[in-house]
Scaffold this active site. Structure first.
Site, PDB file in Angstrom:
ATOM      1  CG  ASP A 258      36.792  45.402  37.536  1.00  0.00           C
ATOM      2  OD1 ASP A 258      36.249  45.289  36.418  1.00  0.00           O
ATOM      3  OD2 ASP A 258      37.552  44.532  37.995  1.00  0.00           O
TER       4      ASP A 258
HETATM    5  C1  BGC Z   1      37.464  42.520  35.173  1.00  0.00           C
HETATM    6  C2  BGC Z   1      38.226  43.621  34.487  1.00  0.00           C
HETATM    7  C3  BGC Z   1      37.682  43.829  33.109  1.00  0.00           C
HETATM    8  C4  BGC Z   1      36.195  44.173  33.218  1.00  0.00           C
HETATM    9  C5  BGC Z   1      35.528  44.452  31.891  1.00  0.00           C
HETATM   10  C6  BGC Z   1      35.964  42.730  35.113  1.00  0.00           C
HETATM   11  O1  BGC Z   1      35.296  41.587  35.501  1.00  0.00           O
HETATM   12  O2  BGC Z   1      37.867  42.409  36.525  1.00  0.00           O
HETATM   13  O3  BGC Z   1      39.592  43.316  34.457  1.00  0.00           O
HETATM   14  O4  BGC Z   1      38.388  44.828  32.446  1.00  0.00           O
HETATM   15  O5  BGC Z   1      35.545  43.069  33.819  1.00  0.00           O
HETATM   16  O6  BGC Z   1      35.353  43.296  31.166  1.00  0.00           O
END
Ligand code: BGC
Length: 717
Positions: A258
């Site tokens: 993530d």
């Molecule tokens: C989120 C993810 C997301 C990623 C990219 C993170 O803050 O938890 O679900 O895909 O950001 O934007």
């Protein structure tokens, strides 16, 4: 030199051009060819991203970047979404589909697969190779800020829908990413919280949707969660990444972090996390300074400057680097990234794509209560409607955070009600209360106007709920109640007009203390760009509501299973309820919910009969469902299983099958559902295995987890 470069590029592209997606054997040879040609530096460079949403490309070898976009409720613009991208870049628009929880409320894998396919088409048309969705984390606590993104509280339902969504996306040649592995069930301290979860709860509740995504849908990417599970960050957790994901489930794809969830170099690389995101300049601008485990939101640990010295020192082996790069290349070959540039094919926001969004918005609406058949509205008798509430004149397409899609248009409930009412019915609007910003409080005066309007109207439609600023990724909701005095508003309006119909637009259960005062209550979740049309169609009876709750509505917070051990303290949370999540808790402990899991009414009625259970492997359960009312409608028949006598505690019931049926008045259909050993099994941490214990299994079938119409049993020998 330039000529040599060109020759190499052409040669590599020709040599590496793979066959069709899915041609795994051919891909495998190409992966090893390519790994042999790459320098260590080139391989290591691929372990971290090149930017906010792209991986490192190696033109020398014809290796393209993987271009990503957020999901899961549509293709989120990757431009202008962070400090790292140019403010001048024009954000991309695409179709905004209903929230995950709304899709879960459809209980319709076929529709979810069409949604995934449409999102895949749009991703492709926009030149993206990989979509960051679906979100399949379980709704453990009603206040989790991201409940709206996921598929609710039940692992079986979440698994069926995850498989459908991934098949839809990947069928279009776009890599799907199931997220967040594992147990991202609260936003509170999400970068630092350590979750203590027993293995049985992980395997039975928090893992099944991921497992199905891997085993049944062949998902190509898994995103690790921000949080720690049992003492270790998910990005450096060998139990999650090596033992479970790869050894137990045979995952062949790659793990992406993530955004900002890595905190070590050696630990992360050796645990099996393949690709750190974001990377490059985007990461440096975003982080300001590399953060530590203590700060949370870590990144910048898999850069070549960090990884190469560890390889040279022997703490990371070249074979391990090869495994990581190989996994990415394998997915890229299998999904055709070397062969077909994704840009340029197809279109976005076409009438067909909008139609899928509209169908989904309509099908996800749950009719919670309909006393005296207050709904549907009868335009033959109705002269005036008061539309009231902070969610009436604004389209709340989704919750807040990285899943927010920018649609070209979004239909508000007010506009859709006006459009449908036509010239015959007078539609007037009052805000009632302001939900956001400075004015977000219970103001007795912005109520008086609403009450006066309700008094002079034949019916009042109140559209209440939450907003992306109040229900979002990044923080949890503060309370189960509706914010900003909406409860008082509803009470006052309901006292002024006995024909008050309440529409809740929120991503998670809310308390409904005024339930006795409103004859009809609906939940439209966040319905995407077509949410307004969906709710108008149901209110006026153009569509017969068919949604069923994918989450239990508790009467109050203290009834909820996680109460007392949520959100945790001192950066630790114990999942003390174990497997007793959602209705497993309410039903086993005999706690009366406000609305049970699986509940949802229709404008028609359904009868159940003819249960037959045929033992064997699998056990076959068949029964009949008949539309006993006077309108066409859809019913979701649900099958629950229970083993009363077992060596371990087992929940009072567990969902193990369902089928959505569309029936004309008087029409009946026979449904056959099958139960294999996995449906009967529990996870034994002692045996480190799933166990189907011989004995009697009780089968119940019905319209919700508490509206069970048929009962029978079978013996497992
Ligand atoms: C989120 C993810 C997301 C990623 C990219 C993170 O803050 O938890 O679900 O895909 O950001 O934007």
């Amino acid at each position: 030199m330039r000529l040599l470069y060109c020759l190499l590029l052409v040669g590599a592209a020709g040599l590496l051009s793979s066959g069709q997606p899915g041609n795994e054997a051919a891909s495998e040879k190409r992966v090893s060819d390519l790994l042999r040609r790459m320098t260590l530096e080139e391989k290591v460079a691929m372990l971290a991203g090149a930017g906010w949403m792209e991986t490192v490309a190696h033109p020398r070898l014809g290796i393209p970047a993987i271009k990503m976009a957020d999901g899961p409720m549509g293709v989120r613009s990757w431009l202008g979404t962070s400090a790292a991208t140019s403010a001048a870049a024009k954000p991309i628009t695409s179709t905004a589909f209903p929230s995950g929880i709304a899709m879960a409320a459809t209980w319709d894998p076929e529709l979810v697969q069409r949604e995934g396919k449409t999102i895949g088409q749009e991703a492709k048309a926009l030149g993206r190779d990989m979509l960051l969705g679906p979100t399949v984390n379980i709704a453990r606590a009603p206040l989790w800020g991201r409940n709206f993104e996921g598929y609710g509280e039940d692992p079986y339902l979440a698994a069926r829908l995850a498989v459908a969504y991934i098949r839809g996306v990947q069928g279009e040649g776009v890599i799907a990413t199931v997220k967040h592995f594992a147990a991202n069930n609260e936003e509170y301290e999400r970068h630092r919280i350590d979750e203590k979860i027993d293995e049985r709860a992980l395997q039975e509740i928090y893992f099944p949707a991921f497992q199905a995504a891997v085993r049944e849908a062949g998902v190509r990417a898994v995103m690790n969660a921000y949080n720690k599970v049992n003492g270790l960050y998910c990005a450096e957790n060998p139990h999650l990444l090596a033992d479970v994901l790869r050894k137990q489930w045979g995952f062949q794809g790659f793990v992406v972090s993530d955004w900002g969830s890595t905190y070590s170099t050696v630990g992360t690389v050796n645990a099996g996390m393949d690709l750190e995101m974001p990377g490059g300049e985007a990461m440096r601008t975003w982080l300001v300074r590399p953060k530590t485990k203590e700060d949370g939101n870590g990144c910048g640990f898999l850069t070549p400057e960090k990884v190469l010295p560890e390889v040279k020192a022997g703490r990371i082996s070249v074979a391990t680097v090869d495994e990581h790069v190989g996994r990415m290349l394998r997915a890229m070959f299998a999904m055709g990234l070397f062969d077909k540039p994704k840009t340029g094919g197809g279109a976005v926001d076409t009438p067909e794509q909008r139609a899928v969004a509209r169908e989904a918005a309509t099908q996800g609406i749950v009719l919670l209560k309909n006393a005296g058949n207050a709904l549907p509205l009868d335009t033959g008798k109705l002269r005036s409607v008061a539309v009231i509430g902070p969610n009436a004149a604004v389209a709340r397409t989704g919750g807040g955070g990285s899943s927010q899609v920018r649609p070209n248009y979004a239909v508000t409930p007010l506009d859709a009600i006006k459009e449908r009412a036509g010239g015959r019915v007078r539609v007037e609007y009052a805000l009632g209360v302001t939900m956001e910003g400075e004015d977000a409080k219970d103001n007795p005066r912005l109520r008086e106007e609403a009450v006066a309007l309700a008094k002079k109207s034949d019916a009042a439609v109140l559209v209440v709920g939450y907003a992306p600023t109040l229900e979002s990724e990044g923080f949890d909701r503060k309370t189960l109640n509706l914010p900003a005095g909406q409860d008082e508003l509803i009470r006052a309006v309901a006292a002024a007009n006995k024909n008050t119909l309440v529409v809740v637009n929120a991503g998670s259960p809310v308390a409904i203390p005024w339930i006795g005062q409103a004859p009809a209550v609906l939940d439209m979740w966040y319905g995407g760009q077509e949410g307004g049309h969906g709710i108008a169609a149901v209110l006026f009876g153009d569509a017969n509501p068919a949604g069923k709750l994918p989450v239990t509505f508790p009467k109050e917070m203290k009834d909820s299973p996680a109460y007392g051990h949520y959100p945790g303290e001192n950066l630790r949370v114990e999942y003390a309820e174990g497997i007793y999540v959602g209705y497993r808790h309410f039903d086993t402990r005999n706690i009366e919910p406000l609305f049970p899991f699986g509940h949802g009414l229709s404008y028609t009625t359904f009868g159940y009969g003819g249960l037959q259970i045929t033992p064997g492997s699998p056990v076959r359960v068949s029964f009949q469902v008949r539309n006993t009312g006077s309108r066409a409608g859809a019913e979701v028949a649900q099958l629950y299983l229970h083993q009363a006598k077992a060596g371990v505690d087992r929940p009072a019931k567990e969902l193990k099958g369902f089928r959505k049926l569309v029936l004309k008045p008087g029409e009946a259909q026979t449904v056959t559902l099958t139960l294999d050993r996995s449906a009967m099994s529990y996870y034994s941490p002692a045996k480190k295995a799933w166990v189907a214990e011989p004995g009697t299994f009780e089968v119940t079938v019905g319209a919700s987890s508490r509206d069970l119409r048929l009962r029978g049993n079978f013996e497992l020998r």
